[in-house]
Scaffold this active site. Structure first.
Site, PDB file in Angstrom:
ATOM      1  N   GLU A  53       0.815  -1.219   0.000  1.00  0.00           N
ATOM      2  CA  GLU A  53       0.000   0.000   0.000  1.00  0.00           C
ATOM      3  C   GLU A  53       0.846   1.266   0.000  1.00  0.00           C
ATOM      4  O   GLU A  53       0.442   2.302  -0.542  1.00  0.00           O
ATOM      5  CB  GLU A  53      -0.951   0.010   1.203  1.00  0.00           C
ATOM      6  CG  GLU A  53      -2.080  -1.020   1.119  1.00  0.00           C
ATOM      7  CD  GLU A  53      -1.680  -2.409   1.583  1.00  0.00           C
ATOM      8  OE1 GLU A  53      -0.485  -2.626   1.873  1.00  0.00           O
ATOM      9  OE2 GLU A  53      -2.565  -3.285   1.663  1.00  0.00           O
ATOM     10  N   LYS A 165     -17.527  -1.142   6.064  1.00  0.00           N
ATOM     11  CA  LYS A 165     -18.013  -2.066   5.045  1.00  0.00           C
ATOM     12  C   LYS A 165     -19.539  -2.043   4.921  1.00  0.00           C
ATOM     13  O   LYS A 165     -20.084  -2.159   3.825  1.00  0.00           O
ATOM     14  CB  LYS A 165     -17.537  -3.486   5.380  1.00  0.00           C
ATOM     15  CG  LYS A 165     -17.696  -4.429   4.208  1.00  0.00           C
ATOM     16  CD  LYS A 165     -16.970  -5.738   4.450  1.00  0.00           C
ATOM     17  CE  LYS A 165     -17.153  -6.667   3.246  1.00  0.00           C
ATOM     18  NZ  LYS A 165     -16.538  -7.983   3.488  1.00  0.00           N
TER      19      LYS A 165
END
Ligand SMILES: Cc1cc2nc3c(=O)[nH]c(=O)nc-3n(C[C@H](O)[C@H](O)[C@H](O)COP(=O)(O)OP(=O)(O)OC[C@H]3O[C@@H](n4cnc5c(N)ncnc54)[C@H](O)[C@@H]3O)c2cc1C
Ligand SMILES: Cc1ncc(C[n+]2csc(CCOP(=O)(O)OP(=O)(O)O)c2C)c(N)n1
Ligand SMILES: [Mg+2]
Lengths: 587, 182
Positions: A53, A165
């Site tokens: 990342e 989420k």
């Protein structure tokens, strides 16, 4: 449920498209799977899969800096988000506009030490310009659009959106971006007219002027560089650029004195020290520039153009601040200069240039030539000479001596072609950044000028380069040392090279080949040009490992704690004791 | 003074106490941003109060008492203004006259003469008794910081047990309201 409601994940993609995002650099994980599913279902928005990342964020930085657009990143919760942190802070310190989307555990699990939960907004608060935790689907479209506004307006910077989420999976109404003004964040872009008039008066009276310009000119866009060039040439004033500003003024022009600061040129630093009026344009009086504060340009009146009021009087007190965007302010400055028929003091300026040219004659970047071993400065010079006929050359760097040699010996004629980690000095920046630049400019020549230590910090990104067939060139100045660290140990710590020798280095040629890239090596000055040419001719990713003089130091240098007129140079440097005791505590 | 080359106070200025009012969006994390700014940049916080002041607009007002040289105070204000949810920042110490108040609850425990004495002093200071038992009082006192300090000092020998203070709230004098609350 209204028929046209869509999921949060679909909204994210729609908002990115509406914001004109073409590519997002990312890495998947459990907490962003709904977004990855939406990415799969469309083909307008491109996703570049990095290998870590941290690489995604630097790639987005390179993309942003070379295009002037907002760079975009997508990572998962927990370790995905924490891996992004260094890049976020890097973008914060160098004023790079980014939007970084992070997955988060579902809202009902937040605070539970859930699997891969991290307090992402808490962790990133001091490393971002702003961050958001989206708690409800109703807020999502607004936050998505606001993030792009905040990242790109005023002084640019990174913005994080933390997306639980359940919000990605909830249904809601999407709204397209509109041109509403933000309720509290409204940076001032137009400069105060009275201040600009005053600036013109001060500049016209100057006998020993200097223009000191920086990254803010790049942030303001290519138009700002043009205006800066106009104004500089109208007045005949000398100009110097910071590391972040390289390219904002054409290096080939005779009014350009080179970079200033710790490893800047003698003429630039002496001109700064002795000037009577300083015009600072989008630069922030960083400690690499000022050296000892109480000896910094002691006899000058200072004018400071900056969009961020917190940059004014932060370390150096200025006489006339002008808050605003560089392009806007310079446009007005030129207008007022012309309308008031302001004239420079030709006679004074002439003798000022005479003095400056004497400083120039010192030829401070000269180094001892060697016909057996490649000098790192020579390597950069040859790379420059063999590429200068091209307009589409983009250089990124890692951090260390090679970065400074690149800044000193490569010459930039236009903005957005130079990407380096200035404020944070992040080793490992150059390779992923080059990747991002190459994604934005597929046909351009993109070279990462690297050190052998730095390159290992994000070496995994060779995989990304291979996967997307990005023809990035990695030009390693391999001195077998963390050269910058070794140089300080030589100057400050009695040449005790504690842990700065690089043992266990890989064979970079084989390493490149193992990723399906081309590997090249140059060990002798006689091989240098042909190796560079072979690198340039390859249409794939290349590592060129250049064995350079291991103990070469980067000069000139203002030792920590010294003033601008106390530079040390290559040949006449006294090593031990060159830096005074009280300078030792500084970095 | 430190000998640092990047001396924090190269201009040798005097430090002064300033009361700063900040109008912010009342959103999660806003207080953390303000406090993080002060701790991260090494600024002092002598006192900090926060509460919602305009419910409909969702605005809160933070009052911070800090100290620093003029250059530092200028930095603090610029840094506060840079935070996205901040609507306006006002330096009450230099932007004209203002009033400052603080409230304290002071618990004193004692019997006999000290107990009577504490009541007498409370009366002089216009402190109110808000709780009483046979051997204790809780006084409520309002005033500027100096007045509260003086009261607490006098209560010490009389059986002072516990203190709770709100920190300073402040507002400018005259008809003008602070901007950023439209
Ligand atoms: C090993 C190493 C050595 C270094 N040595 C040197 C050195 O010798 N010389 C050197 O120069 N640097 C050096 N640096 C870099 C240094 O640390 C700083 O990053 C750099 O000097 C800052 O550049 P800048 O002042 O242009 O500011 P930036 O960080 O680019 O900041 C830009 C400024 O412009 C303002 N701004 C942004 N957008 C706008 C706009 N649109 N309009 C108006 N203003 C705007 C911002 O508010 C800010 O104040 C070195 C770094 C490393 C890692
Ligand atoms: C992530 C990170 N860790 C440590 C440092 C400190 N540091 C600055 S330069 C440098 C050495 C870099 O070595 P190399 O990449 O070989 O470059 P050279 O100086 O030899 O050209 C180190 C360790 C840093 N800037 N970034
Ligand atoms: Mg090295």
């Amino acid at each position: 449920m209204a028929k046209d409601q869509i999921t949060g994940a679909a909204m994210v993609i729609k908002a990115l498209q509406d914001q004109g995002v073409e590519v997002v650099f990312g890495y998947p994980g459990g907490a962003v799977l709904p977004i990855y599913d939406e990415i799969f279902k469309q083909n307008k928005l491109r996703h570049v899969l990095v290998r870590q990342e941290g690489g995604a964020v630097h790639a987005a930085e390179g993309y942003a800096r070379s295009t002037g657009k907002v760079g975009c990143v997508l990572v998962t919760s927990g370790p995905g988000a924490t891996n992004a942190v260094t890049g976020l802070l890097d973008a914060m310190l160098d004023s790079i506009p980014l939007v970084c989307l992070c997955g988060q555990v579902p809202t009902h699990l937040i605070g539970n030490d859930a699997f891969q939960e991290a307090d992402t907004t808490g962790i990133t608060r001091p490393c971002t310009k702003h961050n958001y935790l989206v708690k409800s689907i109703e807020d999502l479209p607004r936050i998505m659009h606001e993030a792009f506004y905040v990242a790109s307006s005023g002084r640019p910077g990174p913005v994080v959106i933390d997306l639980p989420k359940d919000v990605q999976m909830a249904l809601g109404d999407y709204t397209a971006p509109t041109k509403v003004t933000h309720k509290s964040y409204k940076p001032q872009v137009k400069g105060d007219v009275a201040a600009i008039k005053e600036a013109v008066k001060m500049l016209a009276k100057a006998k020993k002027p200097i223009i000191y310009a920086g990254g803010g000119v790049i942030n303001s866009g290519p138009g700002a560089s043009k205006l800066l060039t106009n104004f500089t040439q109208m007045t005949g004033f000398p100009i110097t650029l910071t590391l972040m500003g390289l390219g904002a003024y054409p290096a080939a022009d005779k009014q350009y004195l080179g970079m200033l600061g710790m490893h800047g040129t003698y003429e630039a630093n002496m001109t700064m020290h002795d000037c009577d009026v300083m015009l600072c344009v989008g630069a922030r009086f960083d400690d690499r520039i000022t050296g000892r504060l109480d000896a910094f340009s002691p006899n000058s009146k200072k004018i400071h153009i900056d969009i961020d009021p917190s940059s004014i009087n932060k370390s150096v007190r200025v006489d006339l601040p002008v808050i605003g965007d560089v392009a806007h302010v310079l446009e007005d400055l030129i207008k007022v200069w012309k309308s008031t028929q302001a004239k420079v003091d030709e006679k004074a300026l002439k003798s000022w240039w005479k003095q400056i040219n004497e400083w120039r004659a010192k030829d401070c970047l000269a180094y001892q030539k060697d016909d057996k071993i490649i000098k790192p400065q020579l390597a950069v010079q040859r790379l420059y000479e063999l590429t200068k006929h091209r307009k589409d050359v983009y250089i990124t760097t890692e951090v260390g001596q090679h970065q400074m040699w690149a800044a000193q010996h490569f010459r930039f004629e236009s903005p957005n072609h130079w990407m380096t980690s200035g404020g944070l000095g992040t080793m490992g920046y150059g390779l992923p950044s080059a990747m991002g630049v190459q994604v934005a400019h597929p046909d351009a020549l993109v070279v990462d000028i690297a050190g052998e230590a730095s390159i290992l910090m994000n070496i995994q990104e060779l995989g990304t380069i291979a996967q997307y067939k990005l023809p990035v060139k990695v030009f390693i100045l391999n001195n077998h040392y963390m050269g910058m660290v070794r140089q300080w140990q030589e100057l400050l710590h009695g040449s005790r090279y504690s842990e700065s020798y690089m043992e266990g280095l890989p064979d970079f040629v084989k390493l490149a080949e193992s990723f399906g890239l081309k590997g090249l090596r140059a060990t002798h000055p006689g091989e240098l040009d042909s190796a560079i040419q072979e690198m340039l001719d390859a249409d794939c990713g290349v590592i060129l490992d250049v064995a350079v003089a291991p103990e070469e130091n980067c000069f000139p240098m203002i030792p920590s704690g010294a003033a601008h007129n106390e530079m040390i140079f290559g040949a006449d440097v006294k090593t031990e004791g060159a830096i005074a005791e009280d300078g030792m505590v500084l970095v | 003074m430190s000998n640092s080359i990047y001396a924090s106070n190269p201009y040798h200025e005097e430090e002064r106490r300033h009361t700063i009012s900040v109008i912010v969006d009342n959103e999660p994390g806003v207080l953390a941003r303000v406090i993080g700014l002060f701790s991260g940049r090494g600024y002092n916080i002598e006192s900090l109060t926060v509460a919602e002041t305009r419910h409909r607009q969702g605005l809160s007002r933070i009052t911070i008492v800090t100290s620093g040289t003029a250059m530092i105070i200028e930095q603090i204000k610029a840094q506060l203004n840079r935070l996205v949810p901040v609507h306006s920042v006002s330096d009450l110490t230099i932007e004209g006259p203002s009033v400052e108040r603080e409230l304290a609850l002071v618990k004193v425990d004692g019997v006999g003469e000290p107990r009577v004495e504490s009541l007498r002093i409370a009366d002089i200071f216009r402190a109110r008794v808000v709780d009483a038992t046979n051997e204790s009082f809780v006084f409520e006192i309002v005033g500027d910081t100096g007045k509260l300090d003086a009261f607490i000092e006098l209560m010490k020998p009389l059986g002072l047990v516990d203190i709770s203070r709100t920190g300073v709230v402040a507002i400018s004098r005259g008809p003008e309201g602070m901007s950023g609350q439209e």
